[in-house]
Write an enzyme that holds these catalytic residues in place. Structure first.
Site, mmCIF file in Angstrom:
data_model
loop_
_atom_site.group_PDB
_atom_site.id
_atom_site.type_symbol
_atom_site.label_atom_id
_atom_site.label_comp_id
_atom_site.label_asym_id
_atom_site.label_seq_id
_atom_site.Cartn_x
_atom_site.Cartn_y
_atom_site.Cartn_z
ATOM 1 N N LEU A 1 0.817 -1.222 0.000
ATOM 2 C CA LEU A 1 0.000 0.000 0.000
ATOM 3 C C LEU A 1 0.850 1.270 0.000
ATOM 4 C CD1 LEU A 1 -2.929 -1.080 2.386
ATOM 5 C CD2 LEU A 1 -2.854 -1.151 -0.117
ATOM 6 N N SER B 1 -0.841 2.886 -3.180
ATOM 7 C CA SER B 1 -2.228 2.566 -3.530
ATOM 8 C C SER B 1 -3.042 2.476 -2.253
ATOM 9 C CB SER B 1 -2.288 1.242 -4.292
ATOM 10 O OG SER B 1 -1.662 0.227 -3.545
ATOM 11 N N ILE C 1 7.165 -7.065 -0.496
ATOM 12 C CA ILE C 1 7.896 -8.185 -1.128
ATOM 13 C C ILE C 1 9.334 -8.284 -0.625
ATOM 14 C CG2 ILE C 1 6.517 -8.465 -3.239
ATOM 15 C CD1 ILE C 1 8.679 -6.755 -4.699
ATOM 16 N N GLY D 1 6.373 -2.476 -7.498
ATOM 17 C CA GLY D 1 7.646 -1.802 -7.749
ATOM 18 C C GLY D 1 7.469 -0.306 -7.625
ATOM 19 N N ASN E 1 14.245 -2.058 -3.621
ATOM 20 C CA ASN E 1 12.814 -2.395 -3.724
ATOM 21 C C ASN E 1 12.537 -3.248 -4.965
ATOM 22 O OD1 ASN E 1 10.019 -1.514 -2.432
ATOM 23 N ND2 ASN E 1 9.763 -1.543 -4.639
ATOM 24 N N SER F 1 9.102 -2.560 -19.035
ATOM 25 C CA SER F 1 8.795 -1.227 -19.566
ATOM 26 C C SER F 1 9.529 -0.986 -20.874
ATOM 27 C CB SER F 1 9.244 -0.206 -18.524
ATOM 28 O OG SER F 1 9.264 1.084 -19.068
ATOM 29 N N TYR G 1 15.674 3.578 -12.437
ATOM 30 C CA TYR G 1 14.400 2.870 -12.601
ATOM 31 C C TYR G 1 14.468 1.953 -13.826
ATOM 32 C CZ TYR G 1 9.740 1.825 -14.234
ATOM 33 O OH TYR G 1 8.646 1.151 -14.715
ATOM 34 N N LYS H 1 14.433 -2.435 -14.350
ATOM 35 C CA LYS H 1 13.605 -3.263 -15.240
ATOM 36 C C LYS H 1 14.499 -4.156 -16.109
ATOM 37 C CE LYS H 1 9.604 -1.917 -13.888
ATOM 38 N NZ LYS H 1 8.779 -2.817 -13.115
ATOM 39 N N GLY I 1 16.268 14.121 -20.267
ATOM 40 C CA GLY I 1 16.148 12.676 -20.477
ATOM 41 C C GLY I 1 15.016 12.266 -21.413
HETATM 42 P P1 NAD Z 1 1.505 1.668 -9.052
HETATM 43 O O1 NAD Z 1 2.453 2.438 -8.205
HETATM 44 O O2 NAD Z 1 0.119 2.173 -9.185
HETATM 45 O O3 NAD Z 1 1.434 0.150 -8.586
HETATM 46 C C1 NAD Z 1 2.526 -0.512 -8.020
HETATM 47 C C2 NAD Z 1 2.055 -1.115 -6.709
HETATM 48 O O4 NAD Z 1 3.163 -1.807 -6.115
HETATM 49 C C3 NAD Z 1 1.580 -0.072 -5.701
HETATM 50 O O5 NAD Z 1 0.284 -0.413 -5.245
HETATM 51 C C4 NAD Z 1 2.614 -0.148 -4.577
HETATM 52 O O6 NAD Z 1 2.032 0.122 -3.317
HETATM 53 C C5 NAD Z 1 3.123 -1.568 -4.715
HETATM 54 N N1 NAD Z 1 4.489 -1.781 -4.205
HETATM 55 C C6 NAD Z 1 5.608 -1.062 -4.467
HETATM 56 N N2 NAD Z 1 6.662 -1.586 -3.809
HETATM 57 C C7 NAD Z 1 6.199 -2.675 -3.143
HETATM 58 C C8 NAD Z 1 6.800 -3.617 -2.280
HETATM 59 N N3 NAD Z 1 8.089 -3.533 -1.948
HETATM 60 N N4 NAD Z 1 6.028 -4.597 -1.760
HETATM 61 C C9 NAD Z 1 4.701 -4.684 -2.049
HETATM 62 N N5 NAD Z 1 4.078 -3.808 -2.851
HETATM 63 C C10 NAD Z 1 4.815 -2.808 -3.386
HETATM 64 O O7 NAD Z 1 2.191 1.532 -10.489
HETATM 65 P P2 NAD Z 1 1.591 0.975 -11.848
HETATM 66 O O8 NAD Z 1 1.534 2.108 -12.793
HETATM 67 O O9 NAD Z 1 0.377 0.180 -11.596
HETATM 68 O O10 NAD Z 1 2.780 0.040 -12.311
HETATM 69 C C11 NAD Z 1 2.784 -1.357 -12.090
HETATM 70 C C12 NAD Z 1 4.069 -1.947 -12.630
HETATM 71 O O11 NAD Z 1 4.160 -1.642 -14.004
HETATM 72 C C13 NAD Z 1 5.332 -1.370 -11.981
HETATM 73 O O12 NAD Z 1 6.273 -2.413 -11.840
HETATM 74 C C14 NAD Z 1 5.822 -0.365 -13.002
HETATM 75 O O13 NAD Z 1 7.213 -0.175 -12.939
HETATM 76 C C15 NAD Z 1 5.417 -1.024 -14.307
HETATM 77 N N6 NAD Z 1 5.227 -0.075 -15.407
HETATM 78 C C16 NAD Z 1 4.392 1.002 -15.242
HETATM 79 C C17 NAD Z 1 4.248 1.923 -16.276
HETATM 80 C C18 NAD Z 1 3.390 3.142 -16.098
HETATM 81 O O14 NAD Z 1 3.587 4.114 -16.836
HETATM 82 N N7 NAD Z 1 2.440 3.168 -15.192
HETATM 83 C C19 NAD Z 1 4.924 1.710 -17.487
HETATM 84 C C20 NAD Z 1 5.748 0.600 -17.616
HETATM 85 C C21 NAD Z 1 5.902 -0.297 -16.566
HETATM 86 C C1 WQD Z 2 4.903 11.507 -21.609
HETATM 87 C C2 WQD Z 2 5.136 12.750 -22.440
HETATM 88 C C3 WQD Z 2 6.730 14.294 -21.499
HETATM 89 C C4 WQD Z 2 4.351 15.466 -18.001
HETATM 90 C C5 WQD Z 2 7.632 7.290 -18.387
HETATM 91 C C6 WQD Z 2 8.774 6.380 -18.049
HETATM 92 C C7 WQD Z 2 8.593 5.060 -18.732
HETATM 93 C C8 WQD Z 2 7.222 4.464 -18.438
HETATM 94 C C9 WQD Z 2 6.129 5.430 -18.739
HETATM 95 C C10 WQD Z 2 7.380 3.137 -16.476
HETATM 96 C C11 WQD Z 2 6.621 13.163 -22.503
HETATM 97 C C12 WQD Z 2 5.358 14.922 -21.579
HETATM 98 C C13 WQD Z 2 4.793 14.857 -19.182
HETATM 99 C C14 WQD Z 2 4.053 16.851 -18.021
HETATM 100 C C15 WQD Z 2 4.620 16.924 -20.354
HETATM 101 N N1 WQD Z 2 7.049 4.181 -17.049
HETATM 102 N N2 WQD Z 2 4.922 15.585 -20.325
HETATM 103 N N3 WQD Z 2 4.193 17.523 -19.199
HETATM 104 O O1 WQD Z 2 8.412 9.894 -19.986
HETATM 105 O O2 WQD Z 2 7.160 8.720 -21.861
HETATM 106 O O3 WQD Z 2 7.634 7.519 -19.791
HETATM 107 O O4 WQD Z 2 6.392 6.664 -18.026
HETATM 108 O O5 WQD Z 2 8.007 2.219 -16.903
HETATM 109 O O6 WQD Z 2 9.617 4.247 -18.274
HETATM 110 O O7 WQD Z 2 9.987 6.993 -18.457
HETATM 111 O O8 WQD Z 2 5.946 9.273 -19.756
HETATM 112 O O9 WQD Z 2 3.926 10.394 -18.918
HETATM 113 O O10 WQD Z 2 6.168 11.119 -18.009
HETATM 114 O O11 WQD Z 2 5.570 11.662 -20.357
HETATM 115 O O12 WQD Z 2 4.760 17.595 -21.391
HETATM 116 O O13 WQD Z 2 3.693 17.458 -17.013
HETATM 117 O O14 WQD Z 2 4.468 13.853 -21.800
HETATM 118 O O15 WQD Z 2 7.715 15.231 -21.847
HETATM 119 O O16 WQD Z 2 6.840 13.631 -23.789
HETATM 120 P P1 WQD Z 2 7.380 8.936 -20.415
HETATM 121 P P2 WQD Z 2 5.373 10.624 -19.159
#
Ligand code: NAD
Ligand code: WQD
Length: 339
Positions: A36, A39, A62, A85, A102, A127, A153, A157, A298
């Site tokens: 949590l 979330s 975890i 994560g 983590n 990702s 980060y 992955k 970045g």
């Molecule tokens: P989120 O933060 O909403 O969900 C992740 C959940 O993991 C959270 O509920 C958090 O409380 C839990 N958590 C974190 N560390 C923990 C631990 N040590 N033990 C138990 N629970 C833990 O994120 P999300 O957007 O739902 O992402 C889910 C997965 O997908 C993540 O691994 C994230 O890296 C990956 N991912 C997300 C995105 C994105 O843009 N949202 C993109 C690519 C990959």
């Molecule tokens: C999207 C676009 C920003 C916020 C990230 C992680 C990637 C994956 C997804 C987990 C970009 C622009 C954003 C704002 C903006 N996550 N932006 N104003 O950077 O593509 O990817 O999340 O794995 O690993 O790097 O996603 O949603 O941050 O940005 O203009 O306030 O929106 O520049 O072009 P990103 P994002």
């Protein structure tokens, strides 16, 4: 594979909770584990409202091997879906050890537990970030990964993907599906569930949502001088419900083919930041205040998936549009949908 019992780590989070719904609706028995950190426990109420099933929940970290083992002791899981994560790119640059501990440390604990209790199947949330900079090319699974990654980060992955491959070599019964998500957006069509981070947002959609609700006055668009059609960055946005359905497709094919399989989950289409602003405005019927500021460190100009492999092998492809994602987001915010 038979409809077995699935442990969802991070299952109260944004993507994990939507995956839980699709898995329950597809007939799987689901249990959720989350610490949590990012979330809320009330997500379980929403899952129950949508599916009629309240998944058993374990508030466990975890990284806590002892508590994790107790969960495995009490159950007999067929598969683990591993979403848990930390995911904030900028934060990972400032706190690398916390991210490695983590994400990588937690996954190692989980894999050790799976080994001890004879659970051989894992679906992992990777990702698009593992591709690094591929220029204008669409990312496809056979491209090199791990090179030129700009933040811890992303490296967690990449490292976890490698750890899964090594684990498969050591254990011939081990099977992993690595899913590389592009940019998840949107909310459940019911409006009951969506992205609601405990922490301050990092991604574009949560910022758009905060502007829409008036919590912040305007969206800052990071740069309009990229070599793209309108000068703003292009990303492959994918509706979270489509993404969740990709997990059902993955678990159904986990027994087939190679021990470790990798799939992109994306649409194959890039959308610019300004196109996202326009799509939201069209859905809400109101202008979304925004201003152009400098580039964010970045950021790459274009990141887009080649989703062909997932379609060929999993029979999965994106079905929902960006307009639908915007409408579902508005419903989740309790706001009126116009377009
Ligand atoms: P989120 O933060 O909403 O969900 C992740 C959940 O993991 C959270 O509920 C958090 O409380 C839990 N958590 C974190 N560390 C923990 C631990 N040590 N033990 C138990 N629970 C833990 O994120 P999300 O957007 O739902 O992402 C889910 C997965 O997908 C993540 O691994 C994230 O890296 C990956 N991912 C997300 C995105 C994105 O843009 N949202 C993109 C690519 C990959
Ligand atoms: C999207 C676009 C920003 C916020 C990230 C992680 C990637 C994956 C997804 C987990 C970009 C622009 C954003 C704002 C903006 N996550 N932006 N104003 O950077 O593509 O990817 O999340 O794995 O690993 O790097 O996603 O949603 O941050 O940005 O203009 O306030 O929106 O520049 O072009 P990103 P994002």
């Amino acid at each position: 594979m038979a409809k077995g019992q699935i442990l969802i780590t991070g299952g109260t989070g944004y993507i994990g909770s939507h995956a839980a719904i699709e898995l329950i609706q597809a007939g799987y028995k689901v249990k959720i584990l989350d610490n949590l950190y990012n979330s809320k426990i009330t997500v379980l109420d929403q899952i129950e409202k949508i599916t009629g099933v309240r998944p058993e929940f374990y508030e466990v970290d975890i990284r806590d091997a002892v508590e994790l083992a107790k969960v495995f002791e009490k159950n007999s899981f067929d598969t683990v879906m591993h979403f848990a994560g930390l995911k904030a790119v900028g934060e990972s640059v400032k706190q690398p050890l916390r991210y490695y501990e983590n994400n990588v440390g937690g996954t190692i604990n989980l894999l050790e537990c799976m080994e001890e209790y004879g659970v051989d199947n894992i679906v992992f949330s990777s990702s698009a970030t593992v591709y690094g900079d591929q220029g204008e090319k669409k990312c496809s699974e056979e491209m090199e990964t791990g090179r030129g990654l700009t933040n811890p980060y992303g490296r967690t992955k990449y490292m976890i993907e490698e750890i899964l491959k090594d684990t498969a070599v050591a254990n011939p019964k081990f099977r992993a599906v690595i899913l590389r998500y592009f940019n998840p957006i949107g909310a459940h069509q019911s409006g009951l569930l969506g992205e609601n981070p405990n922490d301050k947002p990092n991604n574009l959609m949560p910022f758009i949502m905060k502007v829409a609700t008036g919590e912040i006055p305007e969206l800052t668009v990071f740069g309009n001088d990229y070599d793209t059609k309108d000068g703003t960055c292009r990303r492959d946005y994918i509706h979270v419900v489509d993404l969740a359905k990709g997990h059902v497709a993955a678990v159904e094919k986990i027994d087939e083919g190679e021990q470790v399989k990798v799939y992109n989950l994306g649409s194959g289409e890039g959308t610019s930041v300004l196109e996202m602003v326009k799509a939201f405005s069209e859905a809400s019927g109101k202008a979304l205040p925004h201003k152009i500021v400098g580039r964010r460190a970045g950021d790459l100009a274009v990141i887009c998936a080649d989703p062909g492999k997932a379609e060929r092998e999993l029979g999965w492809k994106v079905e929902l549009s960006i307009a639908e994602a915007m409408q579902d987001t508005l419903r989740y915010l309790g706001m009126e949908v116009e377009g």
